[in-house]
Design a protein around this motif. Structure first.
Motif, PDB file in Angstrom:
ATOM      1  N   PRO A  19      -5.791  -6.439 -27.975  1.00 28.27           N
ATOM      2  CA  PRO A  19      -7.434  -6.393 -27.633  1.00 28.27           C
ATOM      3  C   PRO A  19      -8.085  -5.946 -28.916  1.00 28.27           C
ATOM      4  CG  PRO A  19      -6.179  -4.398 -26.703  1.00 28.27           C
ATOM      5  CD  PRO A  19      -5.109  -5.501 -27.070  1.00 28.27           C
ATOM      6  N   ALA A  20      -8.935  -6.679 -29.227  1.00 28.98           N
ATOM      7  CA  ALA A  20      -9.909  -6.018 -30.423  1.00 28.98           C
ATOM      8  C   ALA A  20     -10.267  -4.601 -30.222  1.00 28.98           C
ATOM      9  CB  ALA A  20     -11.218  -6.965 -30.631  1.00 28.98           C
ATOM     10  N   SER A  21     -10.433  -4.018 -31.418  1.00 31.13           N
ATOM     11  CA  SER A  21     -10.533  -2.479 -31.544  1.00 31.13           C
ATOM     12  C   SER A  21     -11.904  -2.400 -31.475  1.00 31.13           C
ATOM     13  CB  SER A  21      -9.943  -2.140 -32.697  1.00 31.13           C
ATOM     14  OG  SER A  21     -10.468  -2.835 -33.782  1.00 31.13           O
ATOM     15  N   ALA A  22     -12.482  -1.797 -30.468  1.00 31.67           N
ATOM     16  CA  ALA A  22     -14.039  -1.651 -30.519  1.00 31.67           C
ATOM     17  C   ALA A  22     -14.394  -0.176 -31.243  1.00 31.67           C
ATOM     18  CB  ALA A  22     -14.472  -1.328 -28.947  1.00 31.67           C
ATOM     19  N   GLU A  23     -15.690  -0.289 -31.732  1.00 33.52           N
ATOM     20  CA  GLU A  23     -16.048   0.877 -32.510  1.00 33.52           C
ATOM     21  C   GLU A  23     -17.486   1.280 -31.770  1.00 33.52           C
ATOM     22  OE1 GLU A  23     -16.095   0.750 -36.651  1.00 33.52           O
ATOM     23  OE2 GLU A  23     -14.150  -0.524 -36.770  1.00 33.52           O
ATOM     24  N   ARG A  24     -17.578   2.706 -31.869  1.00 33.34           N
ATOM     25  CA  ARG A  24     -19.088   3.186 -31.444  1.00 33.34           C
ATOM     26  C   ARG A  24     -20.062   2.768 -32.411  1.00 33.34           C
ATOM     27  NH1 ARG A  24     -17.508   9.279 -30.775  1.00 33.34           N
ATOM     28  NH2 ARG A  24     -16.973   9.002 -33.142  1.00 33.34           N
ATOM     29  N   VAL A  25     -21.252   2.693 -31.932  1.00 35.58           N
ATOM     30  CA  VAL A  25     -22.388   2.420 -32.820  1.00 35.58           C
ATOM     31  C   VAL A  25     -22.650   3.419 -33.766  1.00 35.58           C
ATOM     32  CG1 VAL A  25     -25.070   2.319 -32.663  1.00 35.58           C
ATOM     33  CG2 VAL A  25     -23.602   1.005 -30.710  1.00 35.58           C
ATOM     34  N   ARG A  26     -22.450   4.526 -33.358  1.00 38.12           N
ATOM     35  CA  ARG A  26     -22.582   5.889 -34.429  1.00 38.12           C
ATOM     36  C   ARG A  26     -21.697   5.652 -35.405  1.00 38.12           C
ATOM     37  NH1 ARG A  26     -21.544  11.305 -31.433  1.00 38.12           N
ATOM     38  NH2 ARG A  26     -22.169  12.265 -33.330  1.00 38.12           N
ATOM     39  N   ASP A  27     -20.480   4.761 -35.310  1.00 34.60           N
ATOM     40  CA  ASP A  27     -19.585   4.993 -36.439  1.00 34.60           C
ATOM     41  C   ASP A  27     -19.892   3.473 -37.522  1.00 34.60           C
ATOM     42  OD1 ASP A  27     -18.116   6.926 -35.434  1.00 34.60           O
ATOM     43  OD2 ASP A  27     -17.049   5.619 -34.179  1.00 34.60           O
ATOM     44  N   LEU A  28     -20.751   2.552 -36.752  1.00 35.87           N
ATOM     45  CA  LEU A  28     -21.132   1.421 -37.431  1.00 35.87           C
ATOM     46  C   LEU A  28     -22.491   1.793 -38.406  1.00 35.87           C
ATOM     47  CD1 LEU A  28     -20.487  -1.137 -34.921  1.00 35.87           C
ATOM     48  CD2 LEU A  28     -18.971  -0.673 -36.756  1.00 35.87           C
ATOM     49  N   GLY A  29     -23.236   2.461 -38.028  1.00 30.01           N
ATOM     50  CA  GLY A  29     -24.478   2.689 -38.700  1.00 30.01           C
ATOM     51  C   GLY A  29     -25.224   3.986 -38.405  1.00 30.01           C
ATOM     52  N   THR A  30     -26.627   4.292 -38.940  1.00 28.08           N
ATOM     53  CA  THR A  30     -27.400   5.303 -38.600  1.00 28.08           C
ATOM     54  C   THR A  30     -28.839   5.148 -38.341  1.00 28.08           C
ATOM     55  OG1 THR A  30     -27.787   7.654 -39.229  1.00 28.08           O
ATOM     56  CG2 THR A  30     -27.304   5.922 -40.835  1.00 28.08           C
ATOM     57  N   PHE A  31     -29.529   6.066 -37.563  1.00 28.28           N
ATOM     58  CA  PHE A  31     -30.925   5.984 -37.473  1.00 28.28           C
ATOM     59  C   PHE A  31     -31.507   6.238 -38.928  1.00 28.28           C
ATOM     60  CE2 PHE A  31     -29.439   6.431 -33.075  1.00 28.28           C
ATOM     61  CZ  PHE A  31     -30.151   5.415 -32.390  1.00 28.28           C
ATOM     62  N   GLN A  32     -32.546   5.630 -38.953  1.00 25.98           N
ATOM     63  CA  GLN A  32     -33.285   5.561 -40.438  1.00 25.98           C
ATOM     64  C   GLN A  32     -33.802   6.985 -40.427  1.00 25.98           C
ATOM     65  OE1 GLN A  32     -35.514   2.091 -41.735  1.00 25.98           O
ATOM     66  NE2 GLN A  32     -37.107   3.475 -42.084  1.00 25.98           N
ATOM     67  N   ILE A 240     -27.072   5.290 -26.908  1.00 26.22           N
ATOM     68  CA  ILE A 240     -26.974   3.970 -27.789  1.00 26.22           C
ATOM     69  C   ILE A 240     -25.931   4.275 -28.829  1.00 26.22           C
ATOM     70  CG2 ILE A 240     -28.123   2.896 -29.684  1.00 26.22           C
ATOM     71  CD1 ILE A 240     -30.611   3.036 -28.114  1.00 26.22           C
ATOM     72  N   GLU A 241     -25.798   5.549 -29.250  1.00 23.94           N
ATOM     73  CA  GLU A 241     -24.476   5.876 -30.241  1.00 23.94           C
ATOM     74  C   GLU A 241     -23.258   5.821 -29.673  1.00 23.94           C
ATOM     75  OE1 GLU A 241     -26.633   8.924 -33.663  1.00 23.94           O
ATOM     76  OE2 GLU A 241     -25.532   9.768 -31.741  1.00 23.94           O
ATOM     77  N   MET A 242     -23.088   5.880 -28.262  1.00 25.13           N
ATOM     78  CA  MET A 242     -21.726   5.983 -27.743  1.00 25.13           C
ATOM     79  C   MET A 242     -21.368   4.506 -27.091  1.00 25.13           C
ATOM     80  SD  MET A 242     -20.788   8.636 -28.461  1.00 25.13           S
ATOM     81  CE  MET A 242     -19.200   8.769 -27.706  1.00 25.13           C
ATOM     82  N   LEU A 243     -22.429   3.439 -27.517  1.00 22.15           N
ATOM     83  CA  LEU A 243     -21.871   2.259 -26.824  1.00 22.15           C
ATOM     84  C   LEU A 243     -20.859   1.788 -27.613  1.00 22.15           C
ATOM     85  CD1 LEU A 243     -25.568   0.613 -26.239  1.00 22.15           C
ATOM     86  CD2 LEU A 243     -23.803   1.234 -24.728  1.00 22.15           C
ATOM     87  N   ASP A 244     -19.958   0.855 -27.032  1.00 23.01           N
ATOM     88  CA  ASP A 244     -18.737   0.348 -27.804  1.00 23.01           C
ATOM     89  C   ASP A 244     -19.264  -1.262 -28.432  1.00 23.01           C
ATOM     90  OD1 ASP A 244     -17.326   2.518 -27.607  1.00 23.01           O
ATOM     91  OD2 ASP A 244     -16.490   1.793 -25.632  1.00 23.01           O
ATOM     92  N   ILE A 245     -18.663  -1.378 -29.500  1.00 20.92           N
ATOM     93  CA  ILE A 245     -19.053  -2.659 -30.022  1.00 20.92           C
ATOM     94  C   ILE A 245     -17.864  -3.346 -30.921  1.00 20.92           C
ATOM     95  CG2 ILE A 245     -20.766  -3.956 -31.554  1.00 20.92           C
ATOM     96  CD1 ILE A 245     -22.128  -2.658 -29.393  1.00 20.92           C
ATOM     97  N   ASP A 246     -17.566  -4.492 -30.632  1.00 25.63           N
ATOM     98  CA  ASP A 246     -16.449  -5.226 -31.244  1.00 25.63           C
ATOM     99  C   ASP A 246     -17.208  -5.951 -32.727  1.00 25.63           C
ATOM    100  OD1 ASP A 246     -14.732  -4.611 -29.565  1.00 25.63           O
ATOM    101  OD2 ASP A 246     -15.054  -6.516 -28.229  1.00 25.63           O
TER     102      ASP A 246
END
Length: 365
Positions: A19-32, A240-246
């Protein structure tokens, strides 16, 4: 029997892709608005054991300012020898949402001829932000990890860097930075690395949880329309930060470190059909001079007769064929067959790029 079962399980697992490894939103970016701010100040470290800046003009001027602050007037024209003081730059990072009274770490660095800051204490120093306003005040004893020793004969021994030190919790925050977190109409979220596919996937995940909230502005930024009020926004941002994204697969890149010869090839690199032959031309010349001695009673003279043997050959002149769409593993296996050193590998990759066979971006650092 156990070995047969394990082999069967391994074969069965190989039939299904991982399975593709999902990452949390907080690990992909940050709020401005959730960001730190850099602070800088100019100060004086005192209490040094003769390892300071001596009688530098800027140190003397700074000490006059410190003396005036405490009501002590130095006589005009007097330049005190300040071997026990050093002019320093003080830097710190002000965390997001830092409030007055909180403490932050500071780094103290000598800017003159000071040999060591070990044993010194920083005098009260104002730390300024980019807008020229004071946001913190720093003071305290330095912790220096380096060591510098000088002998009478001029010999020196330096361990690490004795002219840089830190003060844990050495600055007190005096002013908070306005972020507009609770009152701005739009709150923006930024990816660490620009990627349109990842940005759209984050948008879709947010809108699936909170319909109509997110819109893509560009390959980095998402605009979020949140309800007003810090309490409501904090809860939504936490979700939002805890959402899983591929995230999208990384771009095909070949990274070359020109100083160390390190080569890193991403998994997305592909090759068009190509044949590679790499080897170095070796030319060998052997000289075997022979002394010729004439016979007795003759008029000849002793001479040296030259005998040269020249040979040239190609070392490692094997050819490796790369099939269409060759993957990273096939590329590495093929280049390993040639027995390449890092400089040779860089030369081949550059040649493949020029030939249009390497489907990747070459980045030299």
């Amino acid at each position: 029997m156990t070995r047969i079962i394990l082999l069967a399980l391994a074969a069965f697992a190989a039939l299904f892709p991982a399975p593709a490894s999902a990452e949390r939103v907080r690990d992909l970016g940050t709020f401005q608005s959730v960001r730190s701010n850099q602070l800088t100040g100019y100060g004086i470290v005192v209490g040094l054991d003769g390892t300071g800046d001596d009688n530098f003009a800027y140190v003397t001027q700074a000490m006059r300012g410190v003396s005036d602050r405490f009501g002590l007037q130095l006589p005009p024209g007097v330049n005190p020898a300040l071997k026990n003081a050093a002019a320093v730059m003080v830097t710190a990072d002000l965390p997001a949402f830092a409030k007055p009274g909180q403490r932050v770490d500071v780094t103290v660095s000598a800017i003159g001829k000071a040999k060591s800051l070990r044993g010194g204490a920083l005098i009260l120093t104002a730390l300024y932000g980019a807008d020229g306003q004071i946001y913190a005040m720093a003071q305290g004893n330095l912790a220096v990890g380096g060591l510098g020793v000088t002998g009478r004969d001029g010999s020196k021994l330096t361990v690490n860097v004795p002219t840089v030190g830190r003060i844990a919790d050495g600055a007190s925050v005096e002013r908070a930075v306005a972020t507009g977190f609770e009152s701005s109409d739009v709150l923006r979220w930024n990816l660490y690395q620009a990627d349109f596919l990842t940005a759209t996937r984050v948008r879709d995940a947010i809108n699936a949880r909170f319909p109509g909230m997110a819109q893509v502005e560009d390959g980095v930024t998402l605009a979020l329309r949140l309800p007003y009020g810090a309490n409501e926004r904090a809860g939504i941002m936490a979700n939002i930060e805890m959402l899983d994204i591929d995230p999208a697969e990384a771009a095909a890149r070949v990274i070359v470190n020109s100083r160390t010869g390190t080569v890193v090839i991403s998994s997305a690199v592909r090759l068009a059909p190509a044949a590679i032959s790499h080897g170095s031309l070796v030319v060998r010349i052997d000289e075997n001079p022979t002394v010729v001695q004439p016979g007795p009673f003759s008029r000849g003279e002793t001479a040296v007769e030259q005998d040269s043997a020249i040979d040239a050959y190609q070392d490692g002149n094997r050819v490796t064929m790369l099939n269409p769409g060759a993957s990273l593993a096939e590329l590495v296996d093929g280049l390993n067959m040639l027995g390449l050193s890092p400089p040779d590998l860089v030369a081949i990759l550059e040649a493949l790029k020029q030939a249009g066979s390497l489907k990747a971006e070459m980045v030299v650092i």
